[in-house]
Enzyme design. Structure first.
Site, PDB file in Angstrom:
ATOM      1  N   TYR A  33       0.795  -1.161  -0.040  1.00  5.90           N
ATOM      2  CA  TYR A  33      -0.049  -0.143  -0.067  1.00  5.90           C
ATOM      3  C   TYR A  33       0.747   1.322  -0.035  1.00  5.90           C
ATOM      4  CZ  TYR A  33      -3.198   3.660   1.513  1.00  5.90           C
ATOM      5  OH  TYR A  33      -3.939   4.785   1.506  1.00  5.90           O
ATOM      6  N   LEU A  80      -8.038 -15.177  26.792  1.00  2.74           N
ATOM      7  CA  LEU A  80      -8.827 -16.060  27.579  1.00  2.74           C
ATOM      8  C   LEU A  80      -8.750 -17.467  27.141  1.00  2.74           C
ATOM      9  CD1 LEU A  80     -11.543 -13.836  28.525  1.00  2.74           C
ATOM     10  CD2 LEU A  80      -9.735 -14.093  29.926  1.00  2.74           C
ATOM     11  N   GLU A 113     -19.120 -11.332  33.631  1.00  6.60           N
ATOM     12  CA  GLU A 113     -19.324 -10.590  32.730  1.00  6.60           C
ATOM     13  C   GLU A 113     -19.706 -10.890  31.302  1.00  6.60           C
ATOM     14  OE1 GLU A 113     -15.740  -8.293  32.856  1.00  6.60           O
ATOM     15  OE2 GLU A 113     -15.531  -7.955  34.557  1.00  6.60           O
ATOM     16  N   LYS A 115     -19.343 -11.394  27.720  1.00 12.57           N
ATOM     17  CA  LYS A 115     -18.211 -11.045  26.719  1.00 12.57           C
ATOM     18  C   LYS A 115     -18.751 -10.544  25.549  1.00 12.57           C
ATOM     19  CE  LYS A 115     -14.314 -13.813  25.050  1.00 12.57           C
ATOM     20  NZ  LYS A 115     -14.337 -13.216  23.516  1.00 12.57           N
ATOM     21  N   ASP A 117     -18.592  -8.884  21.815  1.00 10.89           N
ATOM     22  CA  ASP A 117     -17.817  -9.388  20.746  1.00 10.89           C
ATOM     23  C   ASP A 117     -17.335  -7.981  19.943  1.00 10.89           C
ATOM     24  OD1 ASP A 117     -17.057 -10.790  18.923  1.00 10.89           O
ATOM     25  OD2 ASP A 117     -18.834 -11.639  18.098  1.00 10.89           O
ATOM     26  N   GLU A 173     -13.484  -2.857  25.704  1.00  9.86           N
ATOM     27  CA  GLU A 173     -14.005  -3.615  24.503  1.00  9.86           C
ATOM     28  C   GLU A 173     -14.643  -2.189  23.925  1.00  9.86           C
ATOM     29  OE1 GLU A 173     -13.077  -6.475  24.123  1.00  9.86           O
ATOM     30  OE2 GLU A 173     -14.304  -7.111  22.496  1.00  9.86           O
ATOM     31  N   TYR A 225     -13.239  -3.012  31.540  1.00 15.11           N
ATOM     32  CA  TYR A 225     -13.405  -4.215  32.141  1.00 15.11           C
ATOM     33  C   TYR A 225     -12.308  -4.829  32.875  1.00 15.11           C
ATOM     34  CZ  TYR A 225     -12.337  -6.250  27.708  1.00 15.11           C
ATOM     35  OH  TYR A 225     -11.720  -6.780  26.386  1.00 15.11           O
ATOM     36  N   LYS A 313     -18.141 -19.763  26.534  1.00 18.95           N
ATOM     37  CA  LYS A 313     -18.590 -19.493  25.072  1.00 18.95           C
ATOM     38  C   LYS A 313     -20.079 -19.996  24.934  1.00 18.95           C
ATOM     39  CE  LYS A 313     -15.259 -17.370  22.872  1.00 18.95           C
ATOM     40  NZ  LYS A 313     -14.811 -17.973  21.904  1.00 18.95           N
ATOM     41  N   CYS A 407       1.036 -37.542  -3.215  1.00 19.62           N
ATOM     42  CA  CYS A 407       0.873 -36.207  -2.916  1.00 19.62           C
ATOM     43  C   CYS A 407       0.253 -35.099  -3.833  1.00 19.62           C
ATOM     44  CB  CYS A 407       1.953 -35.415  -2.382  1.00 19.62           C
ATOM     45  SG  CYS A 407       1.877 -33.544  -2.191  1.00 19.62           S
ATOM     46  N   CYS A 410       3.036 -32.442  -5.092  1.00 20.25           N
ATOM     47  CA  CYS A 410       4.362 -33.139  -5.568  1.00 20.25           C
ATOM     48  C   CYS A 410       4.431 -34.378  -6.017  1.00 20.25           C
ATOM     49  CB  CYS A 410       5.592 -32.658  -4.548  1.00 20.25           C
ATOM     50  SG  CYS A 410       5.669 -34.001  -3.143  1.00 20.25           S
ATOM     51  N   CYS A 425       2.401 -35.865   3.256  1.00 14.74           N
ATOM     52  CA  CYS A 425       3.274 -36.054   2.080  1.00 14.74           C
ATOM     53  C   CYS A 425       4.702 -36.303   2.566  1.00 14.74           C
ATOM     54  CB  CYS A 425       3.202 -34.954   1.224  1.00 14.74           C
ATOM     55  SG  CYS A 425       4.595 -34.391   0.311  1.00 14.74           S
ATOM     56  N   CYS A 431       8.446 -30.977  -1.876  1.00 15.02           N
ATOM     57  CA  CYS A 431       7.184 -30.605  -2.127  1.00 15.02           C
ATOM     58  C   CYS A 431       6.811 -29.262  -2.029  1.00 15.02           C
ATOM     59  CB  CYS A 431       6.188 -31.509  -0.740  1.00 15.02           C
ATOM     60  SG  CYS A 431       4.450 -30.862  -1.073  1.00 15.02           S
TER      61      CYS A 431
HETATM   62  S1  IVH Z   1     -10.865  -9.870  30.087  1.00 15.35           S
HETATM   63  C1  IVH Z   1      -6.934 -11.363  31.150  1.00 15.35           C
HETATM   64  N1  IVH Z   1     -13.615  -9.073  30.147  1.00 15.35           N
HETATM   65  O1  IVH Z   1     -12.344 -11.320  25.150  1.00 15.35           O
HETATM   66  C2  IVH Z   1      -8.415 -10.683  30.586  1.00 15.35           C
HETATM   67  N2  IVH Z   1     -12.498  -9.633  27.823  1.00 15.35           N
HETATM   68  O2  IVH Z   1     -10.320 -13.613  24.718  1.00 15.35           O
HETATM   69  C3  IVH Z   1      -8.359 -10.187  29.263  1.00 15.35           C
HETATM   70  N3  IVH Z   1     -13.700  -9.442  25.976  1.00 15.35           N
HETATM   71  O3  IVH Z   1      -9.173  -9.772  23.964  1.00 15.35           O
HETATM   72  C4  IVH Z   1      -9.762  -9.924  28.879  1.00 15.35           C
HETATM   73  N4  IVH Z   1     -15.594  -9.087  26.930  1.00 15.35           N
HETATM   74  O4  IVH Z   1     -11.319  -8.524  23.613  1.00 15.35           O
HETATM   75  C5  IVH Z   1     -12.270  -9.402  29.228  1.00 15.35           C
HETATM   76  N5  IVH Z   1     -15.630  -8.463  30.191  1.00 15.35           N
HETATM   77  C6  IVH Z   1     -14.564  -9.024  29.322  1.00 15.35           C
HETATM   78  C7  IVH Z   1     -14.420  -9.081  27.886  1.00 15.35           C
HETATM   79  C8  IVH Z   1     -13.384  -9.316  27.392  1.00 15.35           C
HETATM   80  C9  IVH Z   1     -15.331  -9.174  25.736  1.00 15.35           C
HETATM   81  C10 IVH Z   1     -12.735 -10.023  24.777  1.00 15.35           C
HETATM   82  C11 IVH Z   1     -11.421  -9.003  24.937  1.00 15.35           C
HETATM   83  C12 IVH Z   1     -10.453  -9.870  24.926  1.00 15.35           C
HETATM   84  C13 IVH Z   1     -10.954 -11.202  24.330  1.00 15.35           C
HETATM   85  C14 IVH Z   1     -10.279 -12.584  25.220  1.00 15.35           C
END
Ligand code: IVH
Length: 680
Positions: A33, A80, A113, A115, A117, A173, A225, A313, A407, A410, A425, A431
C-alpha cells in the site's frame, strides 16, 4: 500517459483502502500500500495539474501513510482460555481451589461479565488525563490509535475523583450496538458504499481509520473491564475495581455480577444466553474472573492466558448448505487436510465457503461426500466445521472420498504411520506446498516477522524460483531492482523490503527455533529451549547429538521441564534429515542469533535465569503455584537435581532429590523459607 497510469493507481488505492477500512480485510500488505501511495504522490508532485479533490492522497488526510505507529504494552494484553460446557466451569472452580490450596468448599467469588464481541483497547491516563490509546495488536505490541479513541463518547477525556491513580491504564471493549450497526450499514448502502459483515467488523474498521473524523462519525461505544499498568490504589478485588472505574467516569456493563458458586455462575450464564438476542449488542459468551486480586496475583498466567479467568462461550452457530467438492491442502508439515468447498452460506453474520474436514481418520469415520447436504458450524474465530451430513439428501450416485497414495502437489508418496490420524506427504522440502508453507511460517508474526513481507509475496517469489529455504530471504536484497519492476512494487517499496529484511538479520533464538516449523515445537517450547540452551551453537549441537541418537543428549533434553518425548522425537526427526540440516546451516550463515532474556517480571529478581527444583510435598501452596511463582520470577523449574541446579526447595517427606542436593552441596530452602522469600 501519466494520466492513465495515475487513474489506474488511484483506483487500486481506493480498492485497497476499502478492503482495509470498510471490510477490515486487507488485500495489500502495508508495504504494498505504501509503495502504491508513494507512486501516486510522486506522479501528483510531478504533474500538479492532475491533482483532483477526490484523489485518495487528498481524502485520507495527513496521517502517516503506513498506518499507525506501534505501542509496546507495559503489561501484555492477554487473551482468555475457553470453556464450552457447564462441566468445564465446575472444573474451573475446582482448579482454582486446587491451585490456591483451598479446600473444595472454601468460598471463592467470581465476577461474571458478558463477553462483548468487539475489539479490545488499552487507554492510558496520566493524572486523570487521557494520554494514549492502543489496540491489542499481538498482545505485546499494538497500534497507537489515540486520536481515534479520543473521539468515542464513552471514553472519558478527563477522569473524575480525588483518588484517581496517577497512572491508570484501563482496558475494555470497543463495540457497536446492533441497531447502530444496522442504521450505519443502511446509510453506507444508500451512498453506494460497501457495507460491513457484522458489528464486530464494523467496530474494527471504524476504529482503525487514519482519519479520526471518520471514526467520530461512527457510533462506537466502550465498556471498561480490566487494568493494564497503574500506580496507587485501584481496589483489592475486580468487583471493587469495576466500582472505582464507574466512579472515575467509565461505563461498565450493568449486567456484571458477583457470584460465589458454580450454580450461581451457571444460572447467570444461562440467563444471559436466553436473553442474548434482546441485548443491544452482540456477545459471544460470559467471562468469569477470580474476584480477589491477591488470588489473581498468585495464580499468574499460563502461556498467554491468565489462570484466574475463563471465557464460557455460547454454543456455535449453525447453517445448512451443499458440499460441492472435497479438496486436499498440504500443510507445512506435509499433513494432508481435507477441505470441504461449500456453497457459500451465512453463519452468524459471516459468509462461509470452506470448512475443514480435519484429517483422513475423521473423514473416513464421518464419511462426508461431495454432493452431500451438510450442517456446518462456526464458533468464534474457529475454522468452520462440518458437524453432520443430512443422509436423506445424499445423491444416489455419490462415492466415498479416497485419500491418494501420492501427494496431490508433488507426487511424492503419502504415508500414515500406525496410530496416527493424519496422512502426510513424504516429500519434505521437495514438495512445493510444504516448502512454501514453511517459508510463510518462517516470516510469520511470532517468527521472523518481516515488515511488509507477507504470505502472498512468499508464494510469488517462490514461484519465480527466488526463494526455496529461509536463508534465501536474506539474499532477496540482491534482487531489489527486479522486485521494483514487479506489479504493485516500485523502487521505494523494494528498498523498504530490503531494509525490513536487513532489520531482521539479528534474530532472537526463540523466534528462530519457532520459525523452523518443527512439529511439536510451538512458541512456548521454543522459548523453553532458547532459555535453557542460551546460544544457537549450544542448541544446534544438542540437536545434532540427538539426531545421532546420543543417549545423554536425549536424557538431557527430557530432563527439561516442559519438554516431553514427542518434542524430542520430532526434533530428532527434523535434524536427522540432511536437507533440513543444510537449510538450517545456510540460515545460520545469514543471521546473527541473539540470546533470549528470561521473561522475568522483576529484572532484579535473584531467581532470574536460575534453575529451581521442588521436591517433597508443600503445604502452603500447590506444586503448580510454586512452579508458576518461580517462573514468574524468571526461574526455570526442572524436574531433576543435577550440578546445574541452583536451588532446591525441599518440602515434607522429600526423598532422593533432597539427598542428591546435599551430596552436590546445592543451595536449599525449606517451605517456610520459600514462602518468606516470595513475600520479600
Ligand atoms: S478480560 C486477562 N473481559 O475477549 C483478561 N475480555 O479472549 C483479558 N472480551 O481480548 C480480557 N468482553 O477483547 C475480558 N468482560 C470482558 C470481555 C473481554 C470481551 C474480549 C477481549 C479479549 C477477549 C479475550
Amino acid at each position: 500517459m501519466a494520466e492513465t497510469r495515475l487513474a489506474g493507481l488511484r483506483a487500486k488505492m481506493v480498492e485497497a483502502e476499502d478492503a482495509y477500512y470498510q471490510n477490515d480485510d486487507p488485500i495489500l500488505t502495508d508495504g504494498e500500500y505504501d509503495a502504491l501511495r508513494s507512486e501516486v504522490v510522486a506522479i501528483e508532485a510531478a504533474f500538479p495539474d492532475l491533482v483532483t479533490d477526490d484523489s485518495p492522497t487528498q481524502t485520507v488526510g495527513a496521517a502517516p501513510s503506513g498506518g499507525f505507529t506501534k505501542v509496546t504494552h507495559a503489561r501484555p494484553m492477554l487473551s482468555l482460555s475457553n470453556a464450552f460446557e457447564d462441566d468445564d466451569v465446575v472444573e474451573f472452580f475446582a482448579r482454582v481451589r486446587r491451585f490456591l490450596n483451598l479446600s473444595q468448599d472454601a468460598p471463592v467469588d467470581l465476577t461474571c461479565e458478558p463477553k462483548i464481541d468487539g475489539l479490545s483497547a488499552a487507554i492510558t491516563y496520566e493524572k486523570g488525563q487521557f494520554t494514549l490509546g492502543a489496540t491489542r495488536g499481538d498482545g505485546a505490541v499494538g497500534e497507537n490509535i489515540t486520536a481515534n479513541l479520543s473521539v468515542i463518547g464513552d471514553v472519558p477525556q478527563q477522569l473524575t475523583g480525588e483518588d484517581v491513580p496517577d497512572i491508570l491504564e484501563v482496558r475494555g471493549e470497543v463495540y457497536m450496538a446492533t441497531d447502530d450497526f444496522a442504521a450505519m450499514n443502511a446509510a453506507l448502502e444508500a451512498e453506494g458504499k460497501k457495507v460491513f459483515a457484522n458489528p464486530r467488523n464494523a467496530a474494527a474498521g471504524s476504529l482503525r481509520q487514519l482519519d479520526p473524523s471518520v471514526t467520530a462519525s461512527r457510533p462506537l461505544r466502550f465498556f471498561a473491564y480490566a487494568l493494564g499498568q497503574f500506580s496507587g490504589n485501584v481496589g483489592d478485588s475486580h468487583w471493587a475495581l469495576l466500582d472505582n472505574l464507574k466512579r472515575w467516569g467509565f461505563i461498565t456493563n450493568p449486567l456484571n455480577r458477583l457470584c460465589s458458586s458454580p450454580e450461581d455462575v451457571l444460572s447467570f450464564y444461562h440467563d444471559i444466553e436466553t436473553h442474548r438476542a434482546d441485548l443491544a449488542y452482540d456477545i459471544d459468551g460470559v467471562v468469569y474472573k477470580v474476584n480477589r486480586f491477591d488470588y489473581q496475583g498468585r495464580m499468574g498466567q499460563v502461556s498467554r492466558s491468565p489462570r484466574w479467568a475463563i471465557a464460557h462461550k455460547f454454543p456455535a452457530q449453525r447453517a445448512v448448505t451443499l458440499l460441492d467438492e472435497i479438496t486436499l491442502q498440504v500443510g507445512r508439515t506435509g499433513a494432508l487436510t481435507p477441505v470441504a468447498n461449500l456453497k457459500p452460506v451465512t453463519v452468524g453474520g459471516v459468509v462461509v465457503s470452506r470448512a475443514t474436514l480435519h484429517n483422513e481418520d475423521e473423514l473416513d469415520r464421518k464419511d462426508i461426500r461431495a454432493g452431500d447436504t451438510v450442517v456446518i458450524q462456526r464458533a468464534g474465530d474457529v475454522i468452520p466445521q462440518v458437524v453432520e451430513v443430512l443422509l436423506e439428501r445424499r445423491p444416489a450416485d455419490s462415492t466415498k472420498f479416497e485419500f491418494p497414495d501420492a501427494c496431490p502437489v508433488c507426487g511424492s508418496p503419502t504415508s500414515r504411520p500406525e496410530g496416527e490420524v493424519v496422512r502426510r506427504c513424504t516429500g519434505d522440502l521437495v514438495c512445493s506446498a510444504q516448502a512454501v508453507e514453511r517459508l510463510k511460517h518462517f516470516i510469520s508474526r511470532n517468527a521472523l516477522d518481516v515488515d511488509g513481507f507477507g504470505a502472498k509475496n512468499v508464494e510469488q517469489f517462490y514461484g519465480f524460483g527466488w526463494l526455496q529455504t529461509p536463508a534465501d530471504i536474506f539474499i532477496l536484497g540482491d534482487r531489489e531492482d527486479e522486485i521494483a519492476q514487479l506489479e504493485g512494487w516500485g523502487p521505494a517499496s523494494a528498498a523498504n523490503l530490503s531494509a525490513a529484511i536487513e532489520a531482521r538479520r539479528t534474530v532472537p533464538l526463540d523466534r528462530l527455533i519457532f520459525g523452523l516449523g518443527i512439529r511439536q515445537i510451538g512458541l512456548d517450547t521454543a522459548r523453553v529451549l532458547a532459555r535453557v540452551y542460551e546460544t544457537a551453537d549450544n542448541l544446534f549441537a544438542q540437536f545434532d547429538r540427538l539426531a545421532a541418537y546420543d543417549e545423554a543428549a536425549n536424557a538431557d533434553m527430557l530432563a527439561i521441564d516442559g519438554i516431553g518425548p514427542s518434542v524430542v522425537s520430532e526434533a530428532r526427526r527434523f535434524f536427522a534429515n540432511p536437507d533440513n540440516r543444510a537449510a538450517v546451516d545456510a540460515l545460520l550463515a545469514q543471521v546473527t542469533v541473539e540470546a533470549v532474556q528470561a521473561p522475568t517480571l522483576d529484572a532484579n529478581s535473584v531467581l532470574a535465569g536460575k534453575t529451581v527444583v521442588f521436591t517433597g510435598s508443600l503445604t502452603q501452596m500447590s506444586r503448580a503455584e510454586a512452579k508458576a511463582r518461580a517462573e514468574a520470577l524468571g526461574a526455570k523449574v526442572a524436574g531433576s537435581v543435577s550440578k546445574k541446579t541452583d536451588l532446591v526447595v525441599i518440602g515434607l517427606d522429600a526423598g532422593s532429590k533432597a539427598k542428591k542436593a546435599a551430596e552436590l552441596d546445592l543451595d536449599t530452602m525449606d517451605e517456610d523459607q520459600w514462602v518468606a522469600f516470595l513475600n520479600t
